[in-house]
Design a protein around this motif. Structure first.
Motif, PDB file in Angstrom:
ATOM      1  N   GLU A 252     -28.705 -19.330  25.617  1.00 53.52           N
ATOM      2  CA  GLU A 252     -28.062 -20.513  25.520  1.00 53.52           C
ATOM      3  C   GLU A 252     -26.327 -20.052  26.303  1.00 53.52           C
ATOM      4  O   GLU A 252     -25.502 -21.402  27.073  1.00 53.52           O
ATOM      5  CB  GLU A 252     -27.477 -21.159  24.465  1.00 53.52           C
ATOM      6  CG  GLU A 252     -29.132 -21.943  24.062  1.00 53.52           C
ATOM      7  CD  GLU A 252     -29.759 -22.640  24.651  1.00 53.52           C
ATOM      8  OE1 GLU A 252     -28.466 -23.568  25.034  1.00 53.52           O
ATOM      9  OE2 GLU A 252     -30.561 -22.486  24.822  1.00 53.52           O
ATOM     10  N   HIS A 253     -25.523 -18.757  25.921  1.00 54.13           N
ATOM     11  CA  HIS A 253     -24.383 -19.039  26.266  1.00 54.13           C
ATOM     12  C   HIS A 253     -23.683 -17.530  26.718  1.00 54.13           C
ATOM     13  O   HIS A 253     -24.641 -16.570  26.380  1.00 54.13           O
ATOM     14  CB  HIS A 253     -23.349 -18.547  24.406  1.00 54.13           C
ATOM     15  CG  HIS A 253     -23.976 -19.723  24.006  1.00 54.13           C
ATOM     16  ND1 HIS A 253     -24.702 -19.966  22.725  1.00 54.13           N
ATOM     17  CD2 HIS A 253     -23.100 -21.647  24.149  1.00 54.13           C
ATOM     18  CE1 HIS A 253     -24.484 -21.469  22.416  1.00 54.13           C
ATOM     19  NE2 HIS A 253     -23.662 -22.179  23.680  1.00 54.13           N
ATOM     20  N   LYS A 314     -17.824 -18.818  22.584  1.00 57.63           N
ATOM     21  CA  LYS A 314     -18.627 -19.383  23.360  1.00 57.63           C
ATOM     22  C   LYS A 314     -18.816 -20.420  24.215  1.00 57.63           C
ATOM     23  O   LYS A 314     -18.443 -21.224  24.361  1.00 57.63           O
ATOM     24  CB  LYS A 314     -20.235 -19.285  22.766  1.00 57.63           C
ATOM     25  CG  LYS A 314     -20.571 -18.023  21.584  1.00 57.63           C
ATOM     26  CD  LYS A 314     -21.508 -18.861  20.528  1.00 57.63           C
ATOM     27  CE  LYS A 314     -21.816 -17.853  19.540  1.00 57.63           C
ATOM     28  NZ  LYS A 314     -23.366 -18.537  18.929  1.00 57.63           N
ATOM     29  N   PRO A 316     -21.653 -23.057  27.152  1.00 62.98           N
ATOM     30  CA  PRO A 316     -22.338 -23.165  27.246  1.00 62.98           C
ATOM     31  C   PRO A 316     -23.141 -23.213  28.580  1.00 62.98           C
ATOM     32  O   PRO A 316     -22.545 -23.525  29.304  1.00 62.98           O
ATOM     33  CB  PRO A 316     -22.729 -24.452  26.764  1.00 62.98           C
ATOM     34  CG  PRO A 316     -21.494 -24.064  26.129  1.00 62.98           C
ATOM     35  CD  PRO A 316     -20.689 -24.241  26.735  1.00 62.98           C
ATOM     36  N   LYS A 317     -24.185 -22.004  28.986  1.00 62.24           N
ATOM     37  CA  LYS A 317     -24.987 -22.242  30.093  1.00 62.24           C
ATOM     38  C   LYS A 317     -25.167 -23.162  30.823  1.00 62.24           C
ATOM     39  O   LYS A 317     -25.500 -22.969  32.298  1.00 62.24           O
ATOM     40  CB  LYS A 317     -25.370 -20.695  29.962  1.00 62.24           C
ATOM     41  CG  LYS A 317     -24.951 -19.232  30.429  1.00 62.24           C
ATOM     42  CD  LYS A 317     -26.295 -18.279  29.907  1.00 62.24           C
ATOM     43  CE  LYS A 317     -27.042 -18.452  30.436  1.00 62.24           C
ATOM     44  NZ  LYS A 317     -28.115 -16.584  29.910  1.00 62.24           N
ATOM     45  N   ARG A 318     -25.431 -24.162  30.653  1.00 60.25           N
ATOM     46  CA  ARG A 318     -25.822 -25.547  31.175  1.00 60.25           C
ATOM     47  C   ARG A 318     -24.854 -26.045  32.036  1.00 60.25           C
ATOM     48  O   ARG A 318     -25.064 -26.640  33.090  1.00 60.25           O
ATOM     49  CB  ARG A 318     -25.974 -26.148  30.152  1.00 60.25           C
ATOM     50  CG  ARG A 318     -25.463 -26.792  29.249  1.00 60.25           C
ATOM     51  CD  ARG A 318     -25.527 -27.948  28.582  1.00 60.25           C
ATOM     52  NE  ARG A 318     -25.393 -27.898  27.192  1.00 60.25           N
ATOM     53  CZ  ARG A 318     -25.102 -28.605  25.955  1.00 60.25           C
ATOM     54  NH1 ARG A 318     -25.722 -29.726  26.913  1.00 60.25           N
ATOM     55  NH2 ARG A 318     -24.655 -28.792  25.296  1.00 60.25           N
ATOM     56  N   TYR A 319     -23.816 -25.706  31.889  1.00 59.18           N
ATOM     57  CA  TYR A 319     -22.090 -26.207  32.808  1.00 59.18           C
ATOM     58  C   TYR A 319     -21.598 -24.806  33.333  1.00 59.18           C
ATOM     59  O   TYR A 319     -21.163 -25.316  34.187  1.00 59.18           O
ATOM     60  CB  TYR A 319     -20.931 -25.855  31.931  1.00 59.18           C
ATOM     61  CG  TYR A 319     -21.555 -27.663  30.480  1.00 59.18           C
ATOM     62  CD1 TYR A 319     -22.514 -28.461  30.939  1.00 59.18           C
ATOM     63  CD2 TYR A 319     -20.832 -27.031  29.418  1.00 59.18           C
ATOM     64  CE1 TYR A 319     -22.033 -29.046  29.658  1.00 59.18           C
ATOM     65  CE2 TYR A 319     -21.240 -27.964  28.637  1.00 59.18           C
ATOM     66  CZ  TYR A 319     -22.026 -28.725  28.380  1.00 59.18           C
ATOM     67  OH  TYR A 319     -22.231 -29.546  27.626  1.00 59.18           O
TER      68      TYR A 319
END
Lengths: 330, 330, 330, 330
Positions: A252-253, A314, A316-319
């Protein structure tokens, strides 16, 4: 330049397919009281897996008992100052049915400690023994003074300490976190997380220990559910990749663990390093990254009890951009 | 000067509501720059609902514009010093399509500010305008300097400021949080949360404002996605119930918001008040509660940019005793 | 009990008259980068005098040069953990005509440093070479950018670093102060002052270095007038006398040097240890001592630039009881 | 409520003075609990002298008694926002034979306070009554628990609080220091010192109070030798001269009083403002000034007990250029 940065993720992990990745098993019998340069107990290659366990000892058995110390150092072949050590955490699982948590006296966030010295009467020591159910992955504690007589909570196992040997001739006691990792007491150091540590000496010299079956944010009483753990790590190496502070990554991060006193400085370190990471590896302008982390970052106060406090910032890796966007100059 | 303040009260458009558990509608036209004792713009009864909105103004339109101030005060009939004001947040929703976030200069966690005064060159001001999609509940921002040209994120609307009039004759500017609430910038102040504030003056004198469509932990650049909000609150009163710091409650957590500098002290305040809460209302021994929060509490750094920083310490309600156990002397 | 306490001042300094107090001369050629347990370069007896000098090296000659390290360790015969090492400072005098002070980059109180990490542009490095007149005991510096083209100030030589080997296996880099002394950068460590350090290892293992011909309070730019010094010390030993933090004494004051971040904690450490000293050795009730230090104590901020900050709290000796009063139970 | 404030104004006994450089005598009967904008009790002209006294009240007579508040506000004719108010302190002398100091409970540097909230048992309250000899200018206190039964110390009278009305609508309680001055508890605010305060409202609106016959650095127990004072001030005005923080000047030093938590930030504020002062008024380059203050500045920790801590940074005036050099562009 971006191409090189992105290469780091995909290919720069030295894990040559031509060499068979070995699995090492290490049964530690004794630990070290400091993170320091020492002769390695084992040497592994990038790509190798280590199966081992953290130490149990007198400290867990009785009040005032001696801490067993940390396991290591493990040397990683080919690691040199200026590289980054990659530690994939494959396993962190309690290996016995008891965990211990102590509080009071001169340690903890809500009592005077060695730093915040005050004149008040000492807060009484307490020692709680938690019963672990390793099937159900729960822990139960008796609360002698309370209306609620006992409580059962789900476990979330982690390692309080993962480290490389600190810079130069320095040797920090097991309670210290720092740029070298150490006693960060970050609950994100758990199964499924990859830890990146700066290599400061040949072989990196990796240490681990201090299993917590569970720990609240900040670890405010000074200890989690302390117990011994079965662990497994896979090691890698990012050659000529320098980082200033420990970085963590899970599904996630992206995360950075900054350690300092006061707490605000630990947070600043974590965020500045996170922004530098986003700028260097993912093509974000520093000002844009500052704006972005301000709106989407998650902060975890890992510990506020150790000689330096630790904060994990942290992202978020989705960005994160898809691979192409990350390499505009590529 | 006072006359002007009164004029504003008269000018506020009120739709007084029916008798039992009335619903009031307040369309504010002007706000106040401080949290202070003032004549109320509206008086409600415990049980009443207020539908209103936070203010939009020049600040949102252009760099250096004037902040519109906070809405209020709302008097709650029967509230006296020593009581606790209960504010159920029924609604916090953006009511326009734009949000603004500014950064740099002398405000924010990662640059020198009024407190941490340093000699370095000032970090450049930045002003980001976010486009809100209120159907999809997302926000989109352009990142001019980055490889990733724009980013879209889900919104999570909250109110930066909910307050009662501070103790005695004090009047704190809108940037200040404190025991009276104020500019806590806590993202847990959102729909579904109940806020408890100490009553320090007759009528409590409730203020609100500073909507954020989204905000990261710590609000490190100094602002979230700042915009105006449609809001609805239901007020209640706990008579002769004294609390020292704002408390929050939602479906999952009991929470306390402590505000102080340095950050460690904000965390200490939040945890000590949380432990006192568990001890006073739920039958926990203080030492047992200390152990328990150390293992299960969640910490959110709400802001590390305001004159006082705010930390929210959260206790999961699933570990609270069932009603009977909670009131041993009941 | 008081008799024993008072005996410490008069008689407990192990300096047996039957043994001739030797004078040792040590010409150091190389230094150590950490305070740590090492084989001593010299062993002396309590009562002995050491004449030596602090190291000069590349650091003083050019920007980015290597620090020469500290001189030592000197073993004191008979010293064991639980004793107190007594170091009378007989001489601290510059032995060359130049001193250097550097500022800016990532070190100093008024710029972001390793702890207070910020995003701003780095403050420019500066390097000032001061000309020392050892007859007049003055220093002169050119101020290239100022209306005043040069300034001459009186010198007040001191040692930035006096230390014993730290507890256990720890090894702290030369920039660190702590309970073991170290880089306190306290301008009261000068001719005429006696320094008391806790003995943590057999032989105590004394280190010294880092001469400052002058230094302002707080050493805010990160360095004083750095130069090499001729030094002389007389060593003593207080057997079975435990202290927690370095203590200093001159003709006017009892002093304690507390080191911590944040600065408030350094001050708290210094005051609490000072009050414990007044209570244990001079017959003051702790509450009375608290009142007394609040009205007559002097605080010096020694450094606010090192990994831990150092504060010296001073109690005027004229308010100490005469010998008889100090031993009520005698 | 405002009416009461006005009543107090009417009741104040004024002896309006003659025209040019008049001397006003003000016998205050009641004080204010906050520093805030209020109708002045007296208006004076630049050059005028005010003879008055600080308030005595219930607080001094018994534990838990009410604080009498501060005297003022005094309006200075012609003062406008953006000017600097000049207050020469001509007299600060105790006017009675008793002073009181309290300690413990939840106030003071060496016990948990409202900010540093901890779980420990409260440190016992103490209340010490000092006997003042105004001829000898000494104070004597009994030390009930100590071997030394009483101690006599020389007095050094000062005012804990000198202030202007704070910016905007803010109103800070009497315990607060800030950019407006207030409860700095700086022992350099004494006879012979000139205080410069930023004018933030028409008339400046000057307040004073909180006499200390003596106070140690940091005022660590939370109070000095609290008593009432005969005072005399001469007022002046620097038109269109903006300062950010209170400045002080006596025969020896230029000084700045910075107030913040944590303590390190108070020191940073004081030094940065001191360097800006040297640069703006005395022709020093900022980098040169940084070097210079690092070698010759004196730091006094004024208080480490109030809602904001106060640090005074001092620059010796003997290093200032002669008038010509100070105005290179003049």
């Amino acid at each position: 330049m971006r191409r090189r940065a992105f290469a780091f993720v995909v290919a720069a992990i030295l894990w040559p397919a031509s060499v068979l990745a070995a699995t090492h098993r290490l049964k530690p019998t004794d630990g070290h009281p400091t993170f320091a340069v020492r002769s390695p107990v084992l040497t592994v290659k990038p790509g190798d897996v280590l199966e081992s366990e953290s130490l149990w000892g007198e400290w867990y058995e009785k009040a005032g008992g001696k801490w067993p110390g940390e396991v290591g150092p493990i040397a990683i072949e080919g690691a040199e100052a200026g590289d980054t050590l990659v530690v994939e955490i494959l396993k962190v699982r309690p290996n016995r049915d008891t965990a211990v948590s102590t509080q009071g006296s001169r340690f903890g966030a809500l009592v005077p400690d060695e730093g915040t010295a005050l004149l008040n009467a000492v807060f009484p020591r307490g020692r709680y023994v938690w019963r672990l159910d390793r099937q159900a992955m729960t822990g139960t504690v008796d609360l002698p003074g309370s209306a609620t007589k006992s409580i059962t909570v789900p476990l979330s196992p982690m390692l309080g300490r993962v480290a490389v040997a600190p810079e130069g001739d320095e040797a920090f006691g097991g309670l210290w976190p720092g740029p070298f990792g150490g006693n960060m007491d970050a609950s994100d150091v758990r199964e499924g997380t990859t830890v990146y540590l700066p290599v400061l000496h040949p072989g990196a010299l990796f240490y681990f220990g201090d299993g917590h079956a569970l720990q609240g944010d900040g670890e405010v009483c000074g200890s989690g559910l302390e117990t011994s753990m079965d662990v497994a790590f896979r090691f890698g190496l990012l050659k000529k990749k320098e980082i200033a502070w420990p970085r963590l990554e899970d599904a996630e991060h992206l995360m950075v663990a900054g350690s300092a006193r006061p707490l605000s400085d630990a947070l600043r370190i974590a965020f500045v390093e996170l922004i530098e990471w986003l700028a260097a590896d993912y093509g974000f302008d520093r000002a844009d990254a500052y704006q972005l982390v301000s709106q989407v970052a998650v902060v975890r106060v890992a510990n506020i009890v150790d000689p330096l406090y630790t904060v994990v910032a942290k992202f978020p890796k989705r960005y994160l951009p898809p691979p192409a966007a990350a390499t505009p100059g590529g």
